[in-house]
Design an enzyme around this catalytic site. Structure first.
Site, PDB file in Angstrom:
ATOM      1  N   LYS A 133       9.554   2.701   6.774  1.00 50.30           N
ATOM      2  CA  LYS A 133       8.970   1.730   5.836  1.00 50.30           C
ATOM      3  C   LYS A 133       9.238   0.291   6.295  1.00 50.30           C
ATOM      4  O   LYS A 133       8.363  -0.572   6.297  1.00 50.30           O
ATOM      5  CB  LYS A 133       9.536   1.980   4.444  1.00 50.30           C
ATOM      6  CG  LYS A 133       9.366   0.857   3.472  1.00 50.30           C
ATOM      7  CD  LYS A 133       7.905   0.650   3.109  1.00 50.30           C
ATOM      8  CE  LYS A 133       7.701  -0.686   2.451  1.00 50.30           C
ATOM      9  NZ  LYS A 133       6.523  -0.756   1.645  1.00 50.30           N
ATOM     10  N   CYS A 171       7.393  -8.280  -0.114  1.00 57.83           N
ATOM     11  CA  CYS A 171       7.738  -7.214   0.824  1.00 57.83           C
ATOM     12  C   CYS A 171       7.872  -7.716   2.247  1.00 57.83           C
ATOM     13  O   CYS A 171       8.935  -7.627   2.847  1.00 57.83           O
ATOM     14  CB  CYS A 171       6.660  -6.133   0.756  1.00 57.83           C
ATOM     15  SG  CYS A 171       6.352  -5.607  -0.924  1.00 57.83           S
TER      16      CYS A 171
HETATM   17  N1  SAJ Z   1      -1.434 -12.355   5.859  1.00 58.05           N
HETATM   18  C1  SAJ Z   1      -1.815 -13.285   6.823  1.00 58.05           C
HETATM   19  N2  SAJ Z   1      -2.672 -12.869   7.810  1.00 58.05           N
HETATM   20  C2  SAJ Z   1      -3.151 -11.593   7.863  1.00 58.05           C
HETATM   21  C3  SAJ Z   1      -2.744 -10.666   6.891  1.00 58.05           C
HETATM   22  C4  SAJ Z   1      -1.873 -11.079   5.891  1.00 58.05           C
HETATM   23  O1  SAJ Z   1      -1.417 -14.446   6.803  1.00 58.05           O
HETATM   24  O2  SAJ Z   1      -3.941 -11.309   8.772  1.00 58.05           O
HETATM   25  C5  SAJ Z   1      -0.497 -12.781   4.793  1.00 58.05           C
HETATM   26  C6  SAJ Z   1      -1.070 -12.618   3.390  1.00 58.05           C
HETATM   27  O3  SAJ Z   1      -1.862 -13.722   3.038  1.00 58.05           O
HETATM   28  C7  SAJ Z   1       0.192 -12.508   2.560  1.00 58.05           C
HETATM   29  C8  SAJ Z   1       1.141 -11.751   3.495  1.00 58.05           C
HETATM   30  O4  SAJ Z   1       0.605 -11.905   4.793  1.00 58.05           O
HETATM   31  O5  SAJ Z   1       0.745 -13.775   2.299  1.00 58.05           O
HETATM   32  C9  SAJ Z   1       1.289 -10.280   3.176  1.00 58.05           C
HETATM   33  O6  SAJ Z   1       0.041  -9.721   2.818  1.00 58.05           O
HETATM   34  P1  SAJ Z   1      -0.436  -8.265   3.270  1.00 58.05           P
HETATM   35  O7  SAJ Z   1      -1.788  -8.031   2.709  1.00 58.05           O
HETATM   36  O8  SAJ Z   1      -0.288  -8.109   4.747  1.00 58.05           O
HETATM   37  O9  SAJ Z   1       0.654  -7.284   2.685  1.00 58.05           O
HETATM   38  P2  SAJ Z   1       1.304  -7.066   1.214  1.00 58.05           P
HETATM   39  O10 SAJ Z   1       2.586  -7.805   1.155  1.00 58.05           O
HETATM   40  O11 SAJ Z   1       0.328  -7.277   0.125  1.00 58.05           O
HETATM   41  O12 SAJ Z   1       1.593  -5.488   1.314  1.00 58.05           O
HETATM   42  C10 SAJ Z   1       2.388  -4.984   2.388  1.00 58.05           C
HETATM   43  C11 SAJ Z   1       1.648  -3.786   3.001  1.00 58.05           C
HETATM   44  N3  SAJ Z   1       2.279  -3.407   4.254  1.00 58.05           N
HETATM   45  C12 SAJ Z   1       1.557  -3.214   5.374  1.00 58.05           C
HETATM   46  O13 SAJ Z   1       0.359  -3.374   5.428  1.00 58.05           O
HETATM   47  C13 SAJ Z   1       2.311  -2.752   6.580  1.00 58.05           C
HETATM   48  C14 SAJ Z   1       1.647  -2.623   2.021  1.00 58.05           C
HETATM   49  O14 SAJ Z   1       1.075  -1.467   2.608  1.00 58.05           O
HETATM   50  C15 SAJ Z   1       3.088  -2.322   1.566  1.00 58.05           C
HETATM   51  O15 SAJ Z   1       3.128  -1.252   0.628  1.00 58.05           O
HETATM   52  C16 SAJ Z   1       3.621  -3.573   0.888  1.00 58.05           C
HETATM   53  O16 SAJ Z   1       3.660  -4.631   1.875  1.00 58.05           O
HETATM   54  C17 SAJ Z   1       5.011  -3.287   0.357  1.00 58.05           C
HETATM   55  O17 SAJ Z   1       5.139  -3.163  -0.867  1.00 58.05           O
HETATM   56  O18 SAJ Z   1       5.932  -3.119   1.156  1.00 58.05           O
END
Ligand code: SAJ
Length: 418
Positions: free
Chosen positions: A215, A269
């Site tokens: 995870k 996360c």
């Molecule tokens: N972000 C970027 N660029 C990107 C993608 C995301 O700047 O290309 C930023 C987003 O704007 C945000 C942050 O990253 O601020 C995180 O967003 P996210 O959509 O990547 O992830 P979370 O935090 O919403 O959810 C993540 C997910 N993990 C993965 O994709 C590996 C989700 O599957 C997990 O269950 C979750 O963390 C968790 O609860 O751990």
């Protein structure tokens, strides 16, 4: 192997993970008791309401409550299985704060009976599931715990990390593969019988420490990849090259998939979990630590760019669009957009800053003390601004017509208006 859980199930923590999981299980005909220490949350769920926005969750909660399958309480009930889905934030020194997990385990301990299953869903450093069993065992010496011997334990303890993406939780909770790590093989099988009730993805059985680490690795992997995109963005800015064009072209290579730069990495996360790996192996986790640092620096870089743009005006008005940690959610926890706005407000105390976010109806506490900040409709904010900063690519912002931005300085940190 194909056993399905029967009986009554309690979920500790009615948040972004606990509540959707409660719904998924209750709608498979299991009696689920949701437990939370927050009375307001318990009352809301008991009325069939959801205290936050997540697509399709509201209808699930109201349906499960109306059917009598989901109830909520502040007290730990008797049950056949207990799922712990409480927060695991980090301490000042970025080690995991396991106080909520420990409190949950210790509260459960009093109610446990032989044959019960305890599953930790909260994201946790390697070794936490074993600690949960230890905390329970200390309080209940009458019960045989998994670490007391592989055969014939009374309580089955496992880790099944949540992996759902906010904004798509109700879909992913059903479709994602699940990793179930038991303190013993039998523990894993027992815990899997719960997830087989609703998971359509594959259920992958393993040991608890591997599940814990997997995870953390998933979120660290994403963090490192976002850091790569953010670093590229800064390099491209310095070289006066359009980063979005570079990424678009590079991504046409069959084995390249660069993520999107942005104002930083938020949520509860991804900015947290990689630190659990760093604190478990500080000398070795160099790339993971650097990625965290690159992403944590991002709001400072973005704010600095806005301040430089503002200096071109005598008395500019700045519109900041978006406050949540990512698009189309209402969650402002660890939001880089909030950080950027506060840094701009600190640097330009006499500048009017208009903020708009369709998912936020009051300024977060961190921003409430500034006299130069105001929440506005997107229409008003854009209309009145000299500088428009897009911080979150919410759908309504993406729909803003380009002619409304004409004559303004536009800083699109998400590449949404390209
Ligand atoms: N972000 C970027 N660029 C990107 C993608 C995301 O700047 O290309 C930023 C987003 O704007 C945000 C942050 O990253 O601020 C995180 O967003 P996210 O959509 O990547 O992830 P979370 O935090 O919403 O959810 C993540 C997910 N993990 C993965 O994709 C590996 C989700 O599957 C997990 O269950 C979750 O963390 C968790 O609860 O751990």
């Amino acid at each position: 192997m194909s056993d399905l859980f029967k009986g009554r199930l309690a979920i500790l923590g009615l948040g972004y993970i606990g509540l959707p999981t409660a719904v998924a299980i209750a709608t498979r005909g299991i009696d689920v008791v949701g437990v939370d220490t927050n009375t307001a949350r318990v009352e809301a769920v008991s009325r069939g309401e959801v205290p936050f926005i997540e697509p399709d969750l509201a209808v699930g909660v109201s349906g499960a409550v109306a059917m009598g399958r989901l109830t909520a309480t502040t007290e730990i009930p008797e049950a056949d299985a207990f799922i712990i889905a409480v927060p695991t934030p980090f301490n000042e020194d970025r080690t995991a704060d396991l106080s909520s997990v420990r409190a949950a385990a210790e509260r459960i301990a009093a109610k446990l009976r032989p044959g019960n299953i305890v599953v930790l869903e909260s994201t946790s450093p390697p070794g936490t599931t074993e600690k949960v069993a230890g905390w329970i065992g200390d309080l209940r010496p009458d019960l045989r715990m998994p670490h007391d011997g592989d055969f014939g334990c009374d309580i089955y303890v496992a880790h099944c990390p949540e992996r759902v993406l906010p904004g798509r939780i109700m879909i992913e909770i059903v479709t994602n593969d699940r990793v179930v790590g038991g303190l013993t093989q039998r523990c894993a099988e027992k815990a899997a019988s719960i997830y087989r009730l609703f998971a359509q993805g594959e259920i992958l059985l393993t040991d608890a420490a591997s599940a814990e680490m997997a995870k953390l690795v998933e979120n660290a992997y994403r963090d490192v990849n976002i850091a790569f995109a953010n670093e590229l963005s800064m390099i491209a800015d310095a070289l006066q090259i359009d980063v979005w064009e570079v990424i678009r072209l590079a991504n046409r290579h069959p084995r390249v998939r660069i993520l999107s730069p942005g104002p930083g990495v938020g949520g509860h996360c991804i900015p947290v979990d990689p630190w659990f790996i760093v604190s478990a192996a500080p000398e070795l986790a160099r790339l993971i630590r650097t990625a965290r640092e690159v992403n944590d620096q991002r709001p400072y870089h973005v704010a600095e760019q806005v301040v430089l743009k503002a200096k071109r005006f005598r008395s500019p008005t700045i519109a900041c669009l978006g406050l949540t940690f990512k698009a189309n959610v209402d969650d402002v926890r660890e939001s880089p957009a909030v950080e950027v706005v506060s840094l701009i407000a600190d640097a330009l105390p006499d500048t009017e800053i208009l903020i708009s976010d369709p998912f936020v109806d009051a300024l977060p506490t961190k921003l409430s003390g500034y006299s130069n900040l105001r929440l506005e409709s997107a229409y008003q904010a854009v209309e009145r601004a000299d500088i428009v900063v897009l911080l979150v690519e919410h759908e309504p912002f993406k729909a803003i017509r380009q002619n409304r931005l004409g004559g303004k300085v536009v800083y699109d940190t998400r590449g949404a208006w390209r």
